[in-house]
Design an enzyme around this catalytic site. Structure first.
Site, PDB file in Angstrom:
ATOM      1  N   ASN A   1       0.867  -1.190   0.000  1.00 48.61           N
ATOM      2  CA  ASN A   1       0.000   0.000   0.000  1.00 48.61           C
ATOM      3  C   ASN A   1       0.901   1.237   0.000  1.00 48.61           C
ATOM      4  OD1 ASN A   1      -1.768   2.076   0.637  1.00 48.61           O
ATOM      5  ND2 ASN A   1      -2.084   1.412   2.767  1.00 48.61           N
ATOM      6  N   TRP A   2       0.928   1.911  -1.145  1.00 46.00           N
ATOM      7  CA  TRP A   2       1.851   3.053  -1.268  1.00 46.00           C
ATOM      8  C   TRP A   2       1.333   4.308  -0.571  1.00 46.00           C
ATOM      9  CZ3 TRP A   2       3.634   3.187  -7.130  1.00 46.00           C
ATOM     10  CH2 TRP A   2       4.276   1.977  -7.421  1.00 46.00           C
ATOM     11  N   LYS A   3       0.056   4.302  -0.177  1.00 47.25           N
ATOM     12  CA  LYS A   3      -0.563   5.501   0.398  1.00 47.25           C
ATOM     13  C   LYS A   3      -0.371   6.692  -0.570  1.00 47.25           C
ATOM     14  CE  LYS A   3       0.162   3.368   4.824  1.00 47.25           C
ATOM     15  NZ  LYS A   3       0.365   3.468   6.267  1.00 47.25           N
TER      16      LYS A   3
ATOM     17  N   HIS B   1      -9.028   1.158   5.690  1.00 48.95           N
ATOM     18  CA  HIS B   1      -7.702   1.372   6.292  1.00 48.95           C
ATOM     19  C   HIS B   1      -7.854   2.317   7.487  1.00 48.95           C
ATOM     20  CE1 HIS B   1      -3.595   2.655   6.897  1.00 48.95           C
ATOM     21  NE2 HIS B   1      -3.233   1.553   6.271  1.00 48.95           N
TER      22      HIS B   1
ATOM     23  N   GLU C   1      -6.233   4.773   8.422  1.00 48.52           N
ATOM     24  CA  GLU C   1      -6.091   6.208   8.103  1.00 48.52           C
ATOM     25  C   GLU C   1      -7.399   6.765   7.553  1.00 48.52           C
ATOM     26  OE1 GLU C   1      -2.584   5.648   5.722  1.00 48.52           O
ATOM     27  OE2 GLU C   1      -1.518   5.080   7.542  1.00 48.52           O
TER      28      GLU C   1
ATOM     29  N   GLU D   1      -4.525  -4.884  11.178  1.00 49.43           N
ATOM     30  CA  GLU D   1      -3.492  -3.860  11.282  1.00 49.43           C
ATOM     31  C   GLU D   1      -3.661  -3.082  12.581  1.00 49.43           C
ATOM     32  OE1 GLU D   1      -1.771  -2.695   7.257  1.00 49.43           O
ATOM     33  OE2 GLU D   1      -3.593  -1.543   7.461  1.00 49.43           O
TER      34      GLU D   1
ATOM     35  N   GLY E   1       3.281   2.358  10.654  1.00 46.37           N
ATOM     36  CA  GLY E   1       4.221   3.454  10.420  1.00 46.37           C
ATOM     37  C   GLY E   1       5.020   3.845  11.660  1.00 46.37           C
TER      38      GLY E   1
ATOM     39  N   SER F   1       4.214  -2.080  10.221  1.00 44.36           N
ATOM     40  CA  SER F   1       5.679  -2.130  10.316  1.00 44.36           C
ATOM     41  C   SER F   1       6.265  -3.493   9.963  1.00 44.36           C
ATOM     42  CB  SER F   1       6.136  -1.686  11.710  1.00 44.36           C
ATOM     43  OG  SER F   1       5.757  -0.332  11.930  1.00 44.36           O
TER      44      SER F   1
ATOM     45  N   GLY G   1       3.155  -0.972   4.186  1.00 35.38           N
ATOM     46  CA  GLY G   1       3.191   0.437   3.825  1.00 35.38           C
ATOM     47  C   GLY G   1       4.612   0.865   3.482  1.00 35.38           C
ATOM     48  N   GLY G   2       5.307   1.427   4.461  1.00 36.20           N
ATOM     49  CA  GLY G   2       6.630   2.009   4.242  1.00 36.20           C
ATOM     50  C   GLY G   2       7.599   1.127   3.469  1.00 36.20           C
TER      51      GLY G   2
END
Ligand code: PGA
Length: 254
Positions: A9-11, A98, A100, A170, A176, A216, A237-238
């Protein structure tokens, strides 16, 4: 045998050129370096989905997805993207709920249930995210919170529809932050979620559902997480923003 799925997931990261460069790198590296069983899903921002999908068309291990979609089919909803539009770009997965989006865009379980319907109606696979905050874990409310997220977001589905859903656990405190849930913590929740599905539908159906862990995930903790019996992949993510770390995580899955 349930599917193992690793999704990146590149956000809201990468412009088009950077994004397509990353997709090509991942695709080439996987061809050279990975012969395991995982399906890999690249989930860039909406604007890059069509071009990214074209780039991975030749690589059957790879699929693409979107990070969100509207609960409406079409119409006067300025700025929204429908599930049919995502489908028409060749993507096959959509992240729904998600944390966010729950936190910054006030998406509630009821609202997300409608999005799940829109995604399934378009013939796409939803990746439904759930997870507790740190405060909820510290006050021992996490099981109740997860049960509510799962039941209100998903349990209106019939068994056939439910079988199409991927779930991502999650924990919000792990996203993150560099703090990963321990394998025991993640396994405990994954087994709990599978148990909820078993009770509502059937144990056969529960056994078939892919449950990803997210928060993470990195090359140095992926192998251990993937060794847990109820962890069927990851939502990353990251570490998905760099080909080397993303591919190394994928290589941790046999
Ligand atoms: P992270 O994000 O890997 O950067 O923690 C995971 C996610 O938000 O899906």
């Amino acid at each position: 045998m349930r599917k193992k799925i690793i999704a990146g997931n590149w956000k809201m990261n990468k412009n088009l050129e950077e994004g397509l460069g990353l997709v090509s790198e991942i695709s080439n590296m996987l061809k050279d370096e990975y012969s395991g069983s995982a399906k890999v899903v690249i989930i860039p921002p909406f604007l890059h989905v069509a071009a990214s999908t074209k780039l991975v068309a030749e690589n059957s291990r790879l699929a693409t997805g979107a990070q969100n979609c509207s609960n409406h089919k079409s119409g006067a909803y300025t700025g929204e993207i429908s599930a049919d539009m995502i489908m028409s770009c060749g993507a096959t997965y959509v992240i729904i709920g998600h944390s966010e989006r729950r936190q910054y865009f006030n998406e509630t379980n009821d609202w997300l249930a409608k999005k799940i319907d829109a995604v399934l109606e378009a013939g796409l696979t939803p990746i439904y995210c759930c997870g507790e905050t740190l405060e909820e874990r510290e006050t021992n409310a996490h099981f109740t919170v997860l049960e509510t997220q799962i039941s209100e977001g998903l349990f209106h589905l019939n068994a056939e529809q439910m079988a199409q859903v991927v779930i991502a656990y999650e924990p919000v405190w792990a996203i993150g932050t560099g703090k990963t849930a321990s394998t025991e913590q993640a396994q405990e929740i994954h087994a709990f979620i599978r148990g909820l599905i078993g009770k509502k539908y059937s144990s056969d159906l529960a056994e078939e559902i892919t449950i990803q862990y997210g928060g993470s995930v990195k090359p140095d903790n992926a192998k251990e997480l993937f060794s847990a019996p109820d962890i069927d992949g990851a939502l990353i993510g990251g570490a998905a923003l760099q080909s080397r770390s993303f591919v190394d995580i994928i290589k941790s899955m046999n």
